[in-house]
Scaffold this motif. Structure first.
Motif, PDB file in Angstrom:
ATOM      1  N   GLY A  31      -4.931   4.592   3.791  1.00  0.00           N
ATOM      2  CA  GLY A  31      -6.129   4.868   4.573  1.00  0.00           C
ATOM      3  C   GLY A  31      -5.833   5.261   6.011  1.00  0.00           C
ATOM      4  O   GLY A  31      -5.096   6.211   6.281  1.00  0.00           O
ATOM      5  N   GLU A  32      -6.378   4.503   6.965  1.00  0.00           N
ATOM      6  CA  GLU A  32      -6.243   4.850   8.378  1.00  0.00           C
ATOM      7  C   GLU A  32      -4.830   4.617   8.918  1.00  0.00           C
ATOM      8  O   GLU A  32      -4.529   5.002  10.056  1.00  0.00           O
ATOM      9  CB  GLU A  32      -7.259   4.062   9.209  1.00  0.00           C
ATOM     10  CG  GLU A  32      -7.173   2.555   9.045  1.00  0.00           C
ATOM     11  CD  GLU A  32      -8.319   1.831   9.745  1.00  0.00           C
ATOM     12  OE1 GLU A  32      -9.049   2.496  10.515  1.00  0.00           O
ATOM     13  OE2 GLU A  32      -8.471   0.629   9.525  1.00  0.00           O
ATOM     14  N   ARG A  75      -1.998   7.369  -0.680  1.00  0.00           N
ATOM     15  CA  ARG A  75      -2.709   7.792   0.521  1.00  0.00           C
ATOM     16  C   ARG A  75      -4.041   7.066   0.658  1.00  0.00           C
ATOM     17  O   ARG A  75      -4.457   6.714   1.769  1.00  0.00           O
ATOM     18  CB  ARG A  75      -2.922   9.307   0.475  1.00  0.00           C
ATOM     19  CG  ARG A  75      -1.644  10.092   0.692  1.00  0.00           C
ATOM     20  CD  ARG A  75      -1.866  11.584   0.609  1.00  0.00           C
ATOM     21  NE  ARG A  75      -0.662  12.319   0.980  1.00  0.00           N
ATOM     22  CZ  ARG A  75      -0.545  13.629   0.937  1.00  0.00           C
ATOM     23  NH1 ARG A  75      -1.579  14.374   0.531  1.00  0.00           N
ATOM     24  NH2 ARG A  75       0.590  14.213   1.289  1.00  0.00           N
ATOM     25  N   GLU A  76      -4.681   6.809  -0.450  1.00  0.00           N
ATOM     26  CA  GLU A  76      -5.966   6.116  -0.429  1.00  0.00           C
ATOM     27  C   GLU A  76      -5.784   4.678   0.036  1.00  0.00           C
ATOM     28  O   GLU A  76      -6.585   4.161   0.831  1.00  0.00           O
ATOM     29  CB  GLU A  76      -6.621   6.159  -1.807  1.00  0.00           C
ATOM     30  CG  GLU A  76      -7.068   7.538  -2.274  1.00  0.00           C
ATOM     31  CD  GLU A  76      -5.917   8.444  -2.671  1.00  0.00           C
ATOM     32  OE1 GLU A  76      -6.101   9.685  -2.636  1.00  0.00           O
ATOM     33  OE2 GLU A  76      -4.824   7.926  -2.998  1.00  0.00           O
ATOM     34  N   GLU A  77      -4.753   4.017  -0.455  1.00  0.00           N
ATOM     35  CA  GLU A  77      -4.507   2.626  -0.062  1.00  0.00           C
ATOM     36  C   GLU A  77      -4.121   2.522   1.416  1.00  0.00           C
ATOM     37  O   GLU A  77      -4.557   1.601   2.121  1.00  0.00           O
ATOM     38  CB  GLU A  77      -3.393   2.040  -0.924  1.00  0.00           C
ATOM     39  CG  GLU A  77      -3.792   1.787  -2.361  1.00  0.00           C
ATOM     40  CD  GLU A  77      -2.597   1.431  -3.237  1.00  0.00           C
ATOM     41  OE1 GLU A  77      -2.807   0.803  -4.293  1.00  0.00           O
ATOM     42  OE2 GLU A  77      -1.450   1.796  -2.890  1.00  0.00           O
ATOM     43  N   ARG A  93       0.868  -1.178   0.000  1.00  0.00           N
ATOM     44  CA  ARG A  93       0.000   0.000   0.000  1.00  0.00           C
ATOM     45  C   ARG A  93       0.908   1.233   0.000  1.00  0.00           C
ATOM     46  O   ARG A  93       1.678   1.437   0.948  1.00  0.00           O
ATOM     47  CB  ARG A  93      -0.903   0.011   1.235  1.00  0.00           C
ATOM     48  CG  ARG A  93      -1.869  -1.164   1.321  1.00  0.00           C
ATOM     49  CD  ARG A  93      -2.620  -1.124   2.651  1.00  0.00           C
ATOM     50  NE  ARG A  93      -1.713  -1.245   3.787  1.00  0.00           N
ATOM     51  CZ  ARG A  93      -1.971  -0.790   5.012  1.00  0.00           C
ATOM     52  NH1 ARG A  93      -3.098  -0.144   5.268  1.00  0.00           N
ATOM     53  NH2 ARG A  93      -1.101  -0.958   5.990  1.00  0.00           N
TER      54      ARG A  93
END
Length: 320
Positions: free
Chosen positions: A222-223, A218-220, A215
């Motif tokens: 995530g948290e 930034r989307e991958e 990952r």
């Protein structure tokens, strides 16, 4: 205020050092360079050695993952690889002022190379000492107890003289240890492995070993993105070259180029690469470094970001 970080073990998978014949050739090369560098007199040996980077002279080290983080009020140890034995010896000399602790050990995960040194952490055996273990894994206590058990180790957990305390942390939730704030974030590893963001006095360290870095956007992320944001020093897995990374998918380890991409995008100030392959000799790590430099120069020209980076060697100390 600052954080002081010392790397007691930077090898991955298995404690490993070059065999004697390799050291013979290496020392021969060092001696040859003495003369090719223009030195002639034995009195110049010290000057020559002081001008050589530590890894070029003594290699990158044999011990597996163990990192010591010191703040003005506290100490945190990340993982108990074989490097924790040398840290233990330093503690027992009394020079740290923390011979009785309390000691705080965060476990990212429980593969052999990250736990092999724990039975040799001397404070476990001293009455009056306190050793606190932290992990996200709910099996924390049973896993640690299992290490101090025959036939793996002759001293059972019940015979340890120190007070041992276990703390199961919530994922992505900050936890205070004196003036340290630690927050675990998930890494990309086949078995659950949790990186750690350590903050104190406006400084932040990100521990990102073992991770494959599958990952990256930034989307991958995530948290788990905060692990890489507002960071002064990131410790990142770089066991493989990019071609090796493709060949060894799902092995849970990464390449320096992956870490650089994240660091450039997130504005991380400094990156140290580690988890060197047990089969990697000095020259092979230097080749990884050369490839990383080539990649960094091409990327930094495009993004105009100035990031300090290097490959870790055992005993490296950094203050942020």
């Amino acid at each position: 205020m600052s954080l002081q970080i010392k790397f007691w073990g930077v090898r991955g998978s298995l404690p490993s050092a070059p065999p004697p014949i390799d050291w013979t050739y290496h020392i021969e090369g060092v001696l040859r360079n003495f003369f090719s560098s223009g030195y002639r007199d034995p009195s110049q040996i010290s000057k020559y050695i002081q001008g050589i980077e530590v890894p070029l002279l003594g290699g990158y080290g044999a011990a597996t993952t163990c990192v010591e983080i010191n703040s003005p009020k506290s100490q945190l140890i990340v993982d108990g690889g074989s490097g924790i034995r040398n840290l233990s010896e330093r503690i027992m000399t009394g020079t740290t002022g923390r011979a009785k602790g309390p000691f705080h050990i965060f476990m990212t995960h429980f593969h052999w190379d990250h736990v092999i040194g724990l039975p040799f952490f001397t404070p476990h055996f001293i009455p009056g000492c306190e050793v606190h273990y932290y992990a996200v894994q709910p099996e924390l206590e049973s896993l640690i107890r299992g290490i101090f058990k025959q036939p793996y180790f002759p001293v059972p957990f019940e015979a340890l003289k120190a007070k041992i305390v276990f703390h199961v942390l919530e994922p992505r939730k900050p936890y205070k240890i004196d003036d340290l704030t630690i927050t675990p974030y998930k890494l990309d590893h086949p078995d659950p492995c949790w990186g750690l963001k350590v903050e104190s006095g406006g400084k932040a360290y990100a521990h990102c070993v073992d991770t494959e870095g599958t990952r990256v956007t930034r989307e991958e992320l995530g948290e788990d993105l905060p692990l890489y944001q507002d960071i002064d020093l990131m410790y990142f897995d770089a066991q493989y070259t990019l071609p090796e990374l493709a060949e060894k998918a799902n092995w849970g380890h990464s390449a320096a180029q992956v870490g650089l991409d994240i660091a450039i995008r997130e504005g991380i100030k400094k990156v140290i690469f580690a988890h060197h392959d047990p089969g990697a000799r000095i020259e092979q790590v230097l080749e990884l470094k050369r490839q990383t430099r080539e990649y960094y120069e091409s990327r930094s020209r495009a993004h105009k970001n100035d990031i300090l980076w290097d490959f870790a060697h055992e005993g490296l100390e950094i203050t942020i």
